[in-house]
Design an enzyme around this catalytic site. Structure first.
Site, PDB file in Angstrom:
ATOM      1  CD1 TRP A 360      45.407  45.385  29.586  1.00  0.00           C
ATOM      2  CD2 TRP A 360      43.559  43.687  28.935  1.00  0.00           C
ATOM      3  NE1 TRP A 360      44.768  45.090  30.034  1.00  0.00           N
ATOM      4  CE2 TRP A 360      43.729  44.237  30.173  1.00  0.00           C
ATOM      5  CE3 TRP A 360      42.578  42.941  28.400  1.00  0.00           C
ATOM      6  CZ2 TRP A 360      42.607  44.084  31.008  1.00  0.00           C
ATOM      7  CZ3 TRP A 360      41.854  42.677  28.992  1.00  0.00           C
ATOM      8  CH2 TRP A 360      41.085  42.850  30.679  1.00  0.00           C
ATOM      9  CG  ASP A 361      47.163  49.964  29.232  1.00  0.00           C
ATOM     10  OD1 ASP A 361      46.423  50.140  30.326  1.00  0.00           O
ATOM     11  OD2 ASP A 361      47.590  48.491  28.808  1.00  0.00           O
ATOM     12  CD  GLU A 499      48.106  40.993  35.462  1.00  0.00           C
ATOM     13  OE1 GLU A 499      48.445  41.023  33.957  1.00  0.00           O
ATOM     14  OE2 GLU A 499      48.071  41.770  36.168  1.00  0.00           O
ATOM     15  CE  LYS A 620      46.655  43.551  38.889  1.00  0.00           C
ATOM     16  NZ  LYS A 620      48.206  43.195  38.543  1.00  0.00           N
ATOM     17  CD  GLN A 621      42.344  42.647  35.927  1.00  0.00           C
ATOM     18  OE1 GLN A 621      42.105  43.863  35.630  1.00  0.00           O
ATOM     19  NE2 GLN A 621      43.840  42.809  34.917  1.00  0.00           N
TER      20      GLN A 621
END
Length: 822
Positions: A360-361, A499, A620-621
């Protein structure tokens, strides 16, 4: 960056040779042009613990299978191509030069950020006391994407004798860069032929052993003393998968002899060619030498920098890193990429991490392209459109409708996520449910809509974009099910951008329910699909609805879902990351930091201890914060109200504080997102995260991952913090909006953008915003800065107050309301 780095704002410089730093330097000193890129490995090096020669061409993938932990796994990888810069030398039949064994007196390596030229300068003394100076240069042409150039100048400071060069094309390479992939198959190339098109040239052709893509390289090698071409004694070198020349010439004390190498590269995926080997051989004699090719290359880069000019006055170190980030973005995706059928690889064309896959960058990359080279965004979105049939098939196979795009994509758009991954801390192979990250479709839809907002490209929306939006909306409407107890629609069994949470304790691979980011953004996608349909003229709209079989009752269901999607909350009104998040255990963060220091990959630490991160309130985020990253409060407030939830000013900082305390920052994107969401209420903390985002790759803060490939989204996202976050720049509702909260500690920002073909220069400080329009025949445009709106004419400048007088006043983003459960 290593000690003694040059402070020149256009140069990344390393002083001294440090083998342990070479993998990082090689990634950061990559040179490329959007068609192919080559890591900054020493030209004489082969793959070992310190060095990894790697060249990657956009879209060249190959699929291999391996038996691991009793299972057969299949992985498609971006292929490491033949090492074209391979060169070395020796003196009087002595040993071939090797930087790791040479008696170095001086060593300096630097990357010219303005023109993407890598230079290495050395002096060494051999065992016979002879002192030699060496300068090596290389670039990959931005002007002619099929050309690569390298040279090596050798100066005999205090000796005379015979100098022998070796120049090869080395196709005996494998994919072995990433240590945790070592147990997986990595031999992707097989030799086809090696020929000698003419006396000074060789040609090597290889083929991928599964995808059958041929790659041809032709190299012309010549020897020069000043402007005189020498008749060097030449011997053909032929080995399996490797070809080239040994060339010998006499050199006197004080003289310099230079080897020049010009290489052409073509692949079987190129357009307008006969076949790769014929094209490589045909184009090589048409090209001039190093200086000739350099002229076109530097001009092409100068034109790109005109469009990507982003200046921070008074912040030299930050300025250099920003330029480094833009450089690596443009070496991965550039105008040369526009004719290719490729996406945005998460780790650039700089290494083999994530196997060169597309995630998805682009969500973090396209904002920079939309306002400078929108045609490139359009081309990269076509990569997704061409894979729409595969996404439809994936949705059908999963029992859904519409299009389900894969979390990891490669050549043909099937799901490329690994089913097993190695935890290097425990040494165990574990199941990997990353394919449940269906929010990738949200990113695709978001990118389509924001490209349209920035460009007003109705032709794209009509023929491509609206269809993607409709099919992604249809998928989310199909996935959503009605919960009678709640009286709302729910989405079960997914993974969010965080994630760490792949499922619930005891069902770790089953996904989680009602991920807040997914549910809210699914509604946003449905509403944008309806907007897209409404914006189409009657005939194209009817054609689209008939083509995809979109019936009125389906649209009615979409509208119902958009009003009644469930969003979970904690009792205090904080948005819950997903159903049941509030019942998970609190983690003893101080304990783990004291024990391990770096706990970014907390999931690996806990697994190695026999524990599971799914049991804890740990991210994680934090994906709730992604809502505030993608949507301003001006957009979120009406969206929550549409869903029947309230939204007031307290919810955003309350959510930020809650999740910031529970985030390990294991993702390279975490600093970007946190800088963004902190920018309004905690400006100086936002600057801290911004500076941390700048350091992500150049300082390799994740401990060795940058060597495997740069983090393209983090690099682009750090630049976008300047462009859109601190400036408050939005393209929404047929208008350019500015809502600046520029941190004075960053000095003054000046950047060039193009909004719907209007060339603009923005200058933003803590006190004032200037918007200057270029001269031309463009229509006047409306610019809004907070509550003020004015018309900007070609060739004129608008000024708005920006700063400190408004710092403590609520902005439109801050006066929105906190969500409360109904």
């Amino acid at each position: 960056m290593s000690e003694g780095a040059d402070m020149d704002q256009w140069t990344l410089c390393y002083e001294g040779y440090a083998p342990d730093d070479e993998p990082l330097r090689e990634a950061l000193c990559t040179v490329g042009n959007g068609y192919l890129a080559t890591r900054g490995a020493a030209p004489e090096a082969s793959a070992d613990a310190a060095h990894y020669p790697g060249t990657y061409a956009a879209g060249i993938y190959n699929r291999l299978t391996t038996t691991v932990a009793g299972q057969t796994v299949e992985n498609e990888s971006l292929v490491n191509l033949p090492h074209w810069p391979a060169m070395t030398f020796r003196i009087d039949d002595g040993p071939w030069f090797d930087v790791d064994t040479a008696g170095l007196l001086e060593y300096r390596q630097y990357l010219d950020l303005r023109h993407a030229i890598l230079t290495r300068r050395m002096r060494f003394r051999d065992t016979r006391g002879r002192t030699t100076a060496v300068t090596q240069r290389r670039f990959v042409s931005m002007d002619f994407e099929h050309a690569c150039v390298a040279d090596m100048a050798v100066t005999a400071e205090d000796w005379s004798g015979r100098l022998e060069f070796r120049s090869t094309l080395d196709g005996a390479v494998r994919n072995t860069l990433v240590t945790r992939y070592q147990d997986l198959a990595g031999t992707h190339l097989e030799p086809v032929r090696a020929t000698r098109p003419c006396d000074d040239s060789v040609l090597l052709e290889v083929q991928t052993n599964q995808s059958g893509i041929r790659v041809a390289m032709a190299a012309r090698t010549t020897v020069w003393r000043g402007r005189e071409r020498l008749s060097a004694r030449r011997r053909l070198l032929e080995e399996p998968g490797r070809t080239g020349y040994d060339l010998a010439a006499d050199i006197a004390s004080g003289q310099t002899v230079r080897l020049e190498k010009v290489v052409t590269v073509f692949t079987g995926r190129d357009r307008a060619i006969s076949e790769p080997a014929a094209e490589a051989a045909r184009w090589l004699p048409r090209l001039g030498g190093y200086d000739d090719l350099l002229k076109g290359h530097t001009t092409a880069w100068d034109h790109l920098w005109d469009r990507f000019r982003i200046e921070i006055e008074g912040r030299g170190d930050a300025q250099r890193i920003i330029r480094l980030h833009v450089l690596h973005l443009l070496q991965t995706v550039s105008p040369n990429t526009a004719e290719l059928d490729v996406g945005v690889p998460a780790r650039g064309l700089h290494g083999e991490a994530y196997r060169g896959h597309v995630f998805w960058d682009e969500l973090f990359v396209f904002p920079l392209l939309n306002l400078r080279v929108p045609d490139l965004t359009r081309a990269l979105l076509r990569y997704r459109y061409r894979r729409l049939p595969e996404a439809r098939q994936a949705a059908r196979a999963a029992g859904h409708e519409g299009a389900m795009f894969p979390w990891q994509s490669g050549s043909d758009g099937r799901e490329e996520s690994q089913r097993l991954h190695l935890n290097p801390r425990s040494g165990r192979w574990l199941s990997d449910p990353s394919w449940r990250q269906h929010h990738i479709g949200i990113a695709v839809a978001y990118n389509v809509w924001h490209y349209y907002q920035a460009t007003a490209d109705r032709e794209f929306l009509t023929h491509y974009g609206a269809q993607m939006l409709v099919e992604i909306a249809r998928f989310w409407a199909s996935v959503a099910s009605y919960d009678r107890d709640r009286g709302r629609y729910v989405i079960r069994g997914v993974m969010g951008p965080d994630e760490f949470h792949t499922g619930y304790p005891g069902a770790e691979d089953s996904g989680i329910d009602n991920n807040a980011y997914t549910n809210v953004m699914a509604v946003w996608v449905i509403l944008r699909a309806l907007d897209a349909l409404a914006s189409l003229p009657e005939q194209p709209r009817r054609h689209l609805t008939e083509t995809v079989g979109l019936l009125p009752e389906e649209l009615s269901r979409w509208r119902d879902i958009s009003r009644t999607m469930y969003v979970p909350f904690h009792d205090d009104g904080v948005i819950s990351q997903f159903d049941g998040y509030d019942t998970l255990r609190e983690l003893d963060w101080d304990h783990y930091r004291a024990r391990y220091g770096n706990i970014r990959r907390l999931d690996r630490i806990l697994e190695a201890e026999g524990d599971d991160v799914n049991r804890y309130k740990a991210s994680k985020q934090a994906d709730v914060l992604m809502l505030f990253y993608l949507l301003s409060a001006d957009e979120l407030a009406p969206l929550f109200h549409h869903l029947g939830y309230s939204f007031d000013a307290g919810i955003i900082p309350r959510n930020i504080d809650y999740y910031l305390a529970r985030t390990s920052h294991g993702s390279s994107l975490s600093a970007v997102v946190h800088a963004w969401v902190l920018a309004r209420a905690h400006r100086e903390r936002a600057v801290e995260f911004f500076l941390r985002a700048l350091e992500a790759d150049i300082a390799d803060i994740q401990g060795g991952t940058t060597a495997e490939g740069i983090h393209l989204a983090a690099l682009a996202g750090s630049v976008d913090l300047l462009q859109r976050c601190f400036s408050g720049l939005e393209t929404r509702g047929n208008q350019l909006l500015l809502n600046p909260y520029w941190p004075e500690s960053l000095g003054t920002l000046e950047l060039s953008v193009r909004y719907r073909e209007h060339p603009l220069v923005l200058r933003i400080s803590g006190h004032q915003v200037q918007v200057a329009a270029g001269h031309g025949m463009h229509r006047p445009m409306r610019i809004s800065c907070r509550s003020e709106t004015a018309v900007l004419h070609p060739g004129s400048t608008l000024e708005f107050p920006s700063g400190d007088s408004r710092i403590d006043r609520p902005s439109p983003r801050d006066t929105a309301t906190p969500p409360q459960p109904p």
